[in-house]
Design a protein around this motif. Structure first.
Motif, PDB file in Angstrom:
ATOM      1  N   ASP A 170       0.835  -1.209   0.000  1.00  0.00           N
ATOM      2  CA  ASP A 170       0.000   0.000   0.000  1.00  0.00           C
ATOM      3  C   ASP A 170       0.867   1.255   0.000  1.00  0.00           C
ATOM      4  O   ASP A 170       0.606   2.202  -0.752  1.00  0.00           O
ATOM      5  N   ASN A 195      -5.682   3.960  -4.302  1.00  0.00           N
ATOM      6  CA  ASN A 195      -5.252   4.211  -2.920  1.00  0.00           C
ATOM      7  C   ASN A 195      -6.399   4.732  -2.060  1.00  0.00           C
ATOM      8  O   ASN A 195      -6.576   4.305  -0.913  1.00  0.00           O
ATOM      9  N   ARG A 199      -8.001   2.990   1.252  1.00  0.00           N
ATOM     10  CA  ARG A 199      -8.064   3.725   2.525  1.00  0.00           C
ATOM     11  C   ARG A 199      -9.502   3.810   3.047  1.00  0.00           C
ATOM     12  O   ARG A 199      -9.712   3.892   4.259  1.00  0.00           O
TER      13      ARG A 199
END
Length: 303
Positions: A170, A195, A199
């Protein structure tokens, strides 16, 4: 005599410059849009949507579930505006009338066509206007896919460096996103959305599959499958990325060689249509003139 053309040229130039300044937001406006979460939107876009929305209702499918493939095509072309389908279907409704009317005016003014010939030409122009949004969307998606494909091997190499340096997957994606903004904004934007999705609580497998769906690039789909299998079976991600990046570089090289091999074939058309006639005219023109001057009097009996 030259005053009127100069005034026309000056007026058209000032109109184009004024239109460009009006449509291009300033840096302050761009910052305000980013802070307000409206990046990518502009008053011009909203005005176009308001104009084309009534026409879009005439050709929009009644069941919007059928438009999910169209939504994927918008994402492949980098279009994320929620009202993009209104502009698309509005253009498909309005452009046939515009193209048909323009063809009618041009043909009636320049030729003497009438009857079925005129109707056939108008129908062809209207059909072109109907399919023009599809063609534009296809070219936009194809250009974006090519850009992502050509930049993705570098992103895979950066990912390999980050993983071997000790970063997690990540964190490596975040670092690669920041570095790829210099070369390819399209790929960096897609990685940024991936991303954000992870998240927000999405699984890595689903986020990577969504990345492959948004880009439409088969190599990214293979990349998502490879990372998912490596994570599921516990194999080395670094080794998998090394093999995958080598394969991507080889594919990019083969693609470049294939495009280079097509260049001589593509050059035949301008050579035959543009260059060869000029060469033949320069070489054979004087000889043809001399032959005509010599033989023509002999044929007509004036020698």
């Amino acid at each position: 005599m030259l005053l009127f053309p100069l005034l026309v040229f000056l007026a058209v130039t000032l109109a184009i410059v004024g239109l460009f300044v009006w449509l291009t937001p300033t840096r302050a406006q761009q910052r305000l849009q980013v802070m307000a979460g409206q990046e990518g939107k502009s008053p011009w876009t909203e005005s176009v949507v308001k104009i084309l929305a009534p026409f879009a209702q005439l050709s929009t499918p009644p069941d919007m579930e059928r438009a999910s493939p169209l939504r994927i095509r918008f994402l492949n072309a980098g279009i994320r505006h929620p009202d993009a389908y209104l502009v698309f279907f509005g253009a498909k409704t309005l452009l046939p009338f515009v193209f048909g009317g323009a063809a009618f005016l041009v043909l009636r003014a320049s030729t003497q066509l009438s009857g079925m010939s005129l109707l056939l030409d108008i129908a062809v122009a209207a059909l072109l206007g109907c399919y023009l949004p599809n063609i534009v969307l296809l070219f936009m998606a194809r250009r974006r896919k090519r850009e992502i494909f050509e930049s993705f091997p570098d992103a895979a190499d950066l990912m390999l460096v980050c993983v071997e340096a000790g970063l997690g997957l990540d964190a490596g994606l975040t670092k690669v996103t920041d570095e790829m903004r210099v070369k390819s904004m399209a790929l960096a934007e897609e990685l940024h959305w991936t991303n954000l999705e992870m998240r927000a609580g999405g699984t890595r497998e689903k986020s990577l599959r969504n990345l492959a769906t948004r880009t439409g690039v088969e190599e990214i789909r293979t990349f998502a499958t490879m990372l998912t299998q490596a994570d599921r079976f516990g194999t080395s991600i670094g080794e998998s990325l090394r093999v995958f990046s080598d394969d991507l570089r080889h594919k990019r090289q083969v693609r470049a060689e294939m495009l280079a091999a097509k260049v001589p074939t593509k050059m035949l058309i301008p050579l035959v249509l543009c260059i060869f006639p000029s060469i033949l005219m320069v070489i054979l023109g004087p000889a043809a003139i001399q032959i005509i001057r010599t033989i023509l009097p002999m044929i007509t009996g004036r020698a």
